[in-house]
Write a protein that holds these residues in place. Structure first.
Motif, PDB file in Angstrom:
ATOM      1  N   VAL A 165       0.863  -1.182  -0.142  1.00 28.85           N
ATOM      2  CA  VAL A 165       0.080  -0.166  -0.006  1.00 28.85           C
ATOM      3  C   VAL A 165       1.028   1.205  -0.247  1.00 28.85           C
ATOM      4  O   VAL A 165       1.820   1.394   0.700  1.00 28.85           O
ATOM      5  CB  VAL A 165      -0.693  -0.058   1.283  1.00 28.85           C
ATOM      6  CG1 VAL A 165      -1.686   1.272   1.369  1.00 28.85           C
ATOM      7  CG2 VAL A 165      -1.724  -1.256   1.221  1.00 28.85           C
ATOM      8  N   PHE A 166       0.712   2.140  -0.972  1.00 28.85           N
ATOM      9  CA  PHE A 166       1.509   3.370  -0.928  1.00 28.85           C
ATOM     10  C   PHE A 166       0.567   4.502  -1.095  1.00 28.85           C
ATOM     11  O   PHE A 166      -0.662   4.612  -1.373  1.00 28.85           O
ATOM     12  CB  PHE A 166       2.128   3.413  -2.356  1.00 28.85           C
ATOM     13  CG  PHE A 166       2.818   2.367  -2.853  1.00 28.85           C
ATOM     14  CD1 PHE A 166       4.118   2.207  -2.332  1.00 28.85           C
ATOM     15  CD2 PHE A 166       2.232   1.083  -3.425  1.00 28.85           C
ATOM     16  CE1 PHE A 166       5.040   1.008  -2.636  1.00 28.85           C
ATOM     17  CE2 PHE A 166       3.129  -0.083  -3.733  1.00 28.85           C
ATOM     18  CZ  PHE A 166       4.391   0.031  -3.420  1.00 28.85           C
ATOM     19  N   THR A 167       0.948   5.491  -0.143  1.00 28.95           N
ATOM     20  CA  THR A 167       0.303   6.975  -0.162  1.00 28.95           C
ATOM     21  C   THR A 167       0.964   8.062  -0.449  1.00 28.95           C
ATOM     22  O   THR A 167       2.278   7.962  -0.291  1.00 28.95           O
ATOM     23  CB  THR A 167      -0.276   7.315   1.345  1.00 28.95           C
ATOM     24  OG1 THR A 167      -1.108   5.821   1.766  1.00 28.95           O
ATOM     25  CG2 THR A 167      -1.159   8.248   1.160  1.00 28.95           C
ATOM     26  N   ASN A 168       0.675   8.792  -1.620  1.00 29.14           N
ATOM     27  CA  ASN A 168       1.636   9.892  -1.936  1.00 29.14           C
ATOM     28  C   ASN A 168       0.675  11.193  -2.033  1.00 29.14           C
ATOM     29  O   ASN A 168      -0.609  11.013  -2.327  1.00 29.14           O
ATOM     30  CB  ASN A 168       2.444   9.441  -3.191  1.00 29.14           C
ATOM     31  CG  ASN A 168       3.419  10.268  -3.470  1.00 29.14           C
ATOM     32  OD1 ASN A 168       3.800  11.401  -2.731  1.00 29.14           O
ATOM     33  ND2 ASN A 168       4.366   9.937  -4.280  1.00 29.14           N
ATOM     34  N   SER A 169       1.327  12.405  -2.341  1.00 27.55           N
ATOM     35  CA  SER A 169       0.446  13.374  -2.626  1.00 27.55           C
ATOM     36  C   SER A 169       0.925  13.854  -3.745  1.00 27.55           C
ATOM     37  O   SER A 169       2.158  13.744  -4.461  1.00 27.55           O
ATOM     38  CB  SER A 169       0.815  14.569  -1.601  1.00 27.55           C
ATOM     39  OG  SER A 169       1.959  15.033  -1.559  1.00 27.55           O
ATOM     40  N   TYR A 170      -0.030  14.610  -4.652  1.00 28.87           N
ATOM     41  CA  TYR A 170       0.277  15.298  -6.051  1.00 28.87           C
ATOM     42  C   TYR A 170       0.034  16.387  -6.138  1.00 28.87           C
ATOM     43  O   TYR A 170      -1.125  16.854  -5.607  1.00 28.87           O
ATOM     44  CB  TYR A 170      -0.496  13.971  -7.035  1.00 28.87           C
ATOM     45  CG  TYR A 170       0.000  12.809  -6.997  1.00 28.87           C
ATOM     46  CD1 TYR A 170       1.126  12.351  -8.062  1.00 28.87           C
ATOM     47  CD2 TYR A 170      -0.472  11.746  -6.313  1.00 28.87           C
ATOM     48  CE1 TYR A 170       1.405  10.934  -8.214  1.00 28.87           C
ATOM     49  CE2 TYR A 170       0.029  10.597  -6.230  1.00 28.87           C
ATOM     50  CZ  TYR A 170       0.996  10.246  -7.288  1.00 28.87           C
ATOM     51  OH  TYR A 170       1.397   8.748  -7.360  1.00 28.87           O
ATOM     52  N   SER A 171       0.634  17.159  -7.192  1.00 24.80           N
ATOM     53  CA  SER A 171       0.350  18.434  -7.540  1.00 24.80           C
ATOM     54  C   SER A 171      -0.848  18.533  -8.566  1.00 24.80           C
ATOM     55  O   SER A 171      -1.155  17.491  -8.948  1.00 24.80           O
ATOM     56  CB  SER A 171       1.454  19.221  -8.096  1.00 24.80           C
ATOM     57  OG  SER A 171       1.734  18.657  -9.339  1.00 24.80           O
ATOM     58  N   LEU A 172      -1.432  19.623  -8.923  1.00 22.05           N
ATOM     59  CA  LEU A 172      -2.511  19.586  -9.971  1.00 22.05           C
ATOM     60  C   LEU A 172      -1.961  19.146 -11.288  1.00 22.05           C
ATOM     61  O   LEU A 172      -2.849  18.482 -11.997  1.00 22.05           O
ATOM     62  CB  LEU A 172      -3.094  21.195 -10.019  1.00 22.05           C
ATOM     63  CG  LEU A 172      -4.333  21.526 -10.647  1.00 22.05           C
ATOM     64  CD1 LEU A 172      -5.386  20.512  -9.982  1.00 22.05           C
ATOM     65  CD2 LEU A 172      -4.672  22.755 -10.838  1.00 22.05           C
ATOM     66  N   ALA A 173      -0.780  19.250 -11.602  1.00 26.72           N
ATOM     67  CA  ALA A 173      -0.105  18.992 -12.764  1.00 26.72           C
ATOM     68  C   ALA A 173       0.455  17.290 -12.591  1.00 26.72           C
ATOM     69  O   ALA A 173       0.746  16.663 -13.777  1.00 26.72           O
ATOM     70  CB  ALA A 173       1.008  19.583 -13.089  1.00 26.72           C
ATOM     71  N   GLY A 174       0.127  16.772 -11.590  1.00 29.41           N
ATOM     72  CA  GLY A 174       0.459  15.188 -11.390  1.00 29.41           C
ATOM     73  C   GLY A 174       1.645  14.799 -10.922  1.00 29.41           C
ATOM     74  O   GLY A 174       2.083  13.693 -10.909  1.00 29.41           O
ATOM     75  N   THR A 175       2.250  15.847 -10.324  1.00 28.66           N
ATOM     76  CA  THR A 175       3.779  15.447 -10.057  1.00 28.66           C
ATOM     77  C   THR A 175       3.624  15.145  -8.645  1.00 28.66           C
ATOM     78  O   THR A 175       3.191  15.951  -7.626  1.00 28.66           O
ATOM     79  CB  THR A 175       4.384  16.963  -9.997  1.00 28.66           C
ATOM     80  OG1 THR A 175       4.552  17.732 -11.304  1.00 28.66           O
ATOM     81  CG2 THR A 175       6.045  16.618  -9.872  1.00 28.66           C
ATOM     82  N   PRO A 176       4.357  14.027  -8.439  1.00 27.04           N
ATOM     83  CA  PRO A 176       4.216  13.384  -7.016  1.00 27.04           C
ATOM     84  C   PRO A 176       5.316  14.194  -6.150  1.00 27.04           C
ATOM     85  O   PRO A 176       6.028  14.597  -6.360  1.00 27.04           O
ATOM     86  CB  PRO A 176       4.709  11.797  -7.251  1.00 27.04           C
ATOM     87  CG  PRO A 176       5.377  11.703  -8.499  1.00 27.04           C
ATOM     88  CD  PRO A 176       4.838  13.013  -9.332  1.00 27.04           C
ATOM     89  N   GLY A 177       4.759  14.032  -4.839  1.00 27.38           N
ATOM     90  CA  GLY A 177       5.659  14.635  -3.786  1.00 27.38           C
ATOM     91  C   GLY A 177       5.830  16.331  -3.942  1.00 27.38           C
ATOM     92  O   GLY A 177       6.796  16.807  -3.468  1.00 27.38           O
ATOM     93  N   SER A 178       4.835  16.819  -4.490  1.00 23.73           N
ATOM     94  CA  SER A 178       5.348  18.272  -4.639  1.00 23.73           C
ATOM     95  C   SER A 178       4.870  18.958  -3.548  1.00 23.73           C
ATOM     96  O   SER A 178       4.343  18.493  -2.361  1.00 23.73           O
ATOM     97  CB  SER A 178       3.850  18.710  -5.687  1.00 23.73           C
ATOM     98  OG  SER A 178       3.817  20.012  -5.904  1.00 23.73           O
ATOM     99  N   SER A 179       5.472  20.283  -3.534  1.00 22.85           N
ATOM    100  CA  SER A 179       5.542  21.108  -2.179  1.00 22.85           C
ATOM    101  C   SER A 179       4.114  21.695  -2.137  1.00 22.85           C
ATOM    102  O   SER A 179       3.856  22.189  -0.850  1.00 22.85           O
ATOM    103  CB  SER A 179       6.594  22.197  -2.360  1.00 22.85           C
ATOM    104  OG  SER A 179       6.392  23.070  -3.697  1.00 22.85           O
ATOM    105  N   SER A 180       3.490  21.729  -3.074  1.00 22.45           N
ATOM    106  CA  SER A 180       2.035  22.186  -3.082  1.00 22.45           C
ATOM    107  C   SER A 180       1.186  21.257  -3.599  1.00 22.45           C
ATOM    108  O   SER A 180       0.457  21.415  -4.633  1.00 22.45           O
ATOM    109  CB  SER A 180       1.915  23.644  -3.816  1.00 22.45           C
ATOM    110  OG  SER A 180       2.149  23.203  -5.207  1.00 22.45           O
ATOM    111  N   PRO A 181       0.837  20.205  -2.760  1.00 25.38           N
ATOM    112  CA  PRO A 181      -0.245  19.272  -3.021  1.00 25.38           C
ATOM    113  C   PRO A 181      -1.483  19.488  -3.405  1.00 25.38           C
ATOM    114  O   PRO A 181      -2.038  20.422  -2.844  1.00 25.38           O
ATOM    115  CB  PRO A 181       0.009  17.970  -2.093  1.00 25.38           C
ATOM    116  CG  PRO A 181       0.411  18.954  -0.975  1.00 25.38           C
ATOM    117  CD  PRO A 181       1.341  20.065  -1.288  1.00 25.38           C
ATOM    118  N   ARG A 182      -2.249  18.756  -4.240  1.00 22.23           N
ATOM    119  CA  ARG A 182      -3.523  19.106  -4.374  1.00 22.23           C
ATOM    120  C   ARG A 182      -4.385  17.900  -4.234  1.00 22.23           C
ATOM    121  O   ARG A 182      -5.579  18.040  -3.873  1.00 22.23           O
ATOM    122  CB  ARG A 182      -3.827  19.565  -6.081  1.00 22.23           C
ATOM    123  CG  ARG A 182      -5.458  20.214  -6.182  1.00 22.23           C
ATOM    124  CD  ARG A 182      -5.440  21.363  -5.536  1.00 22.23           C
ATOM    125  NE  ARG A 182      -6.988  21.712  -5.526  1.00 22.23           N
ATOM    126  CZ  ARG A 182      -7.604  22.271  -4.457  1.00 22.23           C
ATOM    127  NH1 ARG A 182      -6.908  22.397  -3.312  1.00 22.23           N
ATOM    128  NH2 ARG A 182      -8.881  22.469  -4.559  1.00 22.23           N
TER     129      ARG A 182
END
Length: 160
Positions: free
Chosen positions: A86-103
């Motif tokens: 099981v993996f959990t990650n945050s993504y930006s609006l552009a789909g970039t994982p581990g972004s500093s501004s996750p959406r």
């Protein structure tokens, strides 16, 4: 001699202004609901595109020379056949994982194939907005405190 005056009476002008005011109030009261609907629609479209991107990356998984299942982002790593992760990650609006501004917040539950010829499964679940206290509720298998969420079940076979 009869004189006629042209123009509107004070009563007619007052009624016209009242009617215009009523219409403007009705239109402006609907504006926030329309803006919220447009925002929610854009977030859901972005989530759908992100789920598609993650699914494409999972489908691109290969079998390495050592007979293991190898994946790149979003769940980079080498997995033994039959393993479950099981993996959990945050993504930006552009789909970039581990972004500093996750959406978005994504939870990917991966069940690797039993062997090189069998099918693996992945449950991809996204929630938004990521900046709030969004968390995975394992008891109910859904997101808690999310304004919106989207899930997809994926079946895949690793390529040689």
């Amino acid at each position: 001699m009869k004189t006629t005056t042209k123009g509107f009476s004070l009563v007619e002008v007052t009624l016209a202004l009242g009617l215009v005011t009523f219409c403007l109030i009705a239109i402006f009261s609907l504006l926030p609901a329309g803006l919220n609907s447009a925002r929610d629609s854009a977030e859901e479209a972005g989530a759908g595109a992100l789920v598609s991107q993650i699914a494409t990356q999972i489908r691109a998984a290969r079998t390495n020379a050592g007979g293991q299942f190898v994946m790149s982002d979003p769940v980079a790593g080498t997995f033994a056949y039959g393993s479950s992760q099981v993996f959990t990650n945050s993504y930006s609006l552009a789909g970039t994982p581990g972004s500093s501004s996750p959406r978005y917040v994504a939870r990917i539950q991966l069940q690797a194939p039993a062997n090189a010829l069998s099918t693996g499964t992945a449950l991809i679940s996204l929630a938004w907005p990521a900046e709030g206290p969004v968390s995975w509720n394992a008891a109910q298998t859904n997101w808690a405190n999310a304004r919106g969420s989207l899930s997809a079940q994926l079946f895949f076979v690793p390529r040689p």
